[in-house]
Design a protein around this motif. Structure first.
Motif, PDB file in Angstrom:
ATOM      1  N   ARG A  46       0.708  -1.332  -0.022  1.00  0.00           N
ATOM      2  CA  ARG A  46       0.250  -0.360   0.320  1.00  0.00           C
ATOM      3  C   ARG A  46       0.967   1.185  -0.200  1.00  0.00           C
ATOM      4  O   ARG A  46       1.996   1.208   0.040  1.00  0.00           O
ATOM      5  CB  ARG A  46      -0.555  -0.048   1.277  1.00  0.00           C
ATOM      6  CG  ARG A  46      -1.742  -0.806   1.088  1.00  0.00           C
ATOM      7  CD  ARG A  46      -3.049  -1.098   2.846  1.00  0.00           C
ATOM      8  NE  ARG A  46      -3.380  -2.325   2.674  1.00  0.00           N
ATOM      9  CZ  ARG A  46      -4.443  -2.330   2.120  1.00  0.00           C
ATOM     10  NH1 ARG A  46      -4.901  -1.235   1.340  1.00  0.00           N
ATOM     11  NH2 ARG A  46      -5.100  -3.226   2.023  1.00  0.00           N
ATOM     12  N   SER A  81      -2.238  -6.310  -7.880  1.00  0.00           N
ATOM     13  CA  SER A  81      -2.414  -6.321  -6.393  1.00  0.00           C
ATOM     14  C   SER A  81      -1.818  -8.445  -6.128  1.00  0.00           C
ATOM     15  O   SER A  81      -2.680  -8.350  -6.364  1.00  0.00           O
ATOM     16  CB  SER A  81      -3.573  -6.069  -6.035  1.00  0.00           C
ATOM     17  OG  SER A  81      -4.038  -5.278  -6.180  1.00  0.00           O
ATOM     18  N   ALA A  86      -1.780  -5.672  -0.174  1.00  0.00           N
ATOM     19  CA  ALA A  86      -1.252  -5.384  -1.597  1.00  0.00           C
ATOM     20  C   ALA A  86      -3.060  -3.932  -1.888  1.00  0.00           C
ATOM     21  O   ALA A  86      -4.317  -4.517  -1.220  1.00  0.00           O
ATOM     22  CB  ALA A  86      -1.529  -5.892  -2.684  1.00  0.00           C
ATOM     23  N   ASP A  87      -2.121  -3.430  -1.564  1.00  0.00           N
ATOM     24  CA  ASP A  87      -3.948  -2.242  -2.290  1.00  0.00           C
ATOM     25  C   ASP A  87      -4.346  -3.329  -3.931  1.00  0.00           C
ATOM     26  O   ASP A  87      -3.826  -3.259  -4.563  1.00  0.00           O
ATOM     27  CB  ASP A  87      -3.794  -1.141  -2.816  1.00  0.00           C
ATOM     28  CG  ASP A  87      -4.825   0.141  -3.102  1.00  0.00           C
ATOM     29  OD1 ASP A  87      -4.853   0.485  -1.982  1.00  0.00           O
ATOM     30  OD2 ASP A  87      -4.831  -0.116  -4.356  1.00  0.00           O
ATOM     31  N   HIS A  88      -6.328  -3.216  -3.457  1.00  0.00           N
ATOM     32  CA  HIS A  88      -6.594  -3.034  -4.290  1.00  0.00           C
ATOM     33  C   HIS A  88      -7.937  -2.075  -4.379  1.00  0.00           C
ATOM     34  O   HIS A  88      -8.318  -2.445  -5.812  1.00  0.00           O
ATOM     35  CB  HIS A  88      -7.658  -4.240  -3.917  1.00  0.00           C
ATOM     36  CG  HIS A  88      -6.395  -5.624  -3.233  1.00  0.00           C
ATOM     37  ND1 HIS A  88      -8.221  -6.715  -3.135  1.00  0.00           N
ATOM     38  CD2 HIS A  88      -5.782  -6.197  -2.583  1.00  0.00           C
ATOM     39  CE1 HIS A  88      -6.969  -8.142  -2.734  1.00  0.00           C
ATOM     40  NE2 HIS A  88      -5.215  -7.352  -3.083  1.00  0.00           N
ATOM     41  N   THR A  91      -5.674   0.088  -7.209  1.00  0.00           N
ATOM     42  CA  THR A  91      -5.203  -0.032  -8.213  1.00  0.00           C
ATOM     43  C   THR A  91      -6.442  -0.598  -8.730  1.00  0.00           C
ATOM     44  O   THR A  91      -6.421   0.090 -10.202  1.00  0.00           O
ATOM     45  CB  THR A  91      -4.216  -1.524  -7.991  1.00  0.00           C
ATOM     46  OG1 THR A  91      -4.743  -2.437  -7.169  1.00  0.00           O
ATOM     47  CG2 THR A  91      -3.002  -1.371  -7.752  1.00  0.00           C
TER      48      THR A  91
END
Length: 126
Positions: A46, A81, A86-88, A91
């Motif tokens: 992130r 991602s 991870a950022d969802h 993205t």
């Protein structure tokens, strides 16, 4: 790009800014096929450094608009991602804003090779 160093932080803004600068330079020097522009962006984190989500999305929209206005070229972003951390959200927004595709890739069962190679299908479909 080859002079970049990883420092453990996640900075989407600098990554996209560097990518768009490279695209601009490549087009201006006519070192391109003149066909499609595709940017593949992967993250396993992130944003932890640099400008935040709104600024990143604005940068992507501004720079894709600039490519279109200046060179009559459309850029499509494919975002990945990697893993649960991870950022969802960002993205996915970035991919959607450029008519691209966002793909989450699971830590244990995800097939990164297949996920990343499938972007060509969008171009093949026209």
């Amino acid at each position: 790009i080859k002079n970049l160093d990883a420092n453990g932080a996640t900075n989407f803004y600098d990554a996209f800014n560097t990518a768009f600068n490279a695209l601009d330079k490549t087009i201006r020097s006519e070192s391109t096929s003149g066909c499609n522009i595709a940017v593949l962006f992967m993250t396993d984190g992130r944003i932890s450094e640099g400008p935040g989500a709104n600024e990143v999305i604005k940068l992507v929209n501004d720079r894709t608009g600039q490519l279109s206005a200046t060179f009559d070229r459309n850029a499509t972003l494919f975002t990945f991602s990697l893993g649960q951390q991870a950022d969802h959200s960002i993205t996915k927004s970035i991919a959607c804003s450029t008519n691209g595709i966002w793909t989450p890739v699971d830590d244990f069962t995800g097939d990164l090779v297949t996920a990343m190679s499938s972007y060509y299908k969008l171009f093949a479909l026209g």
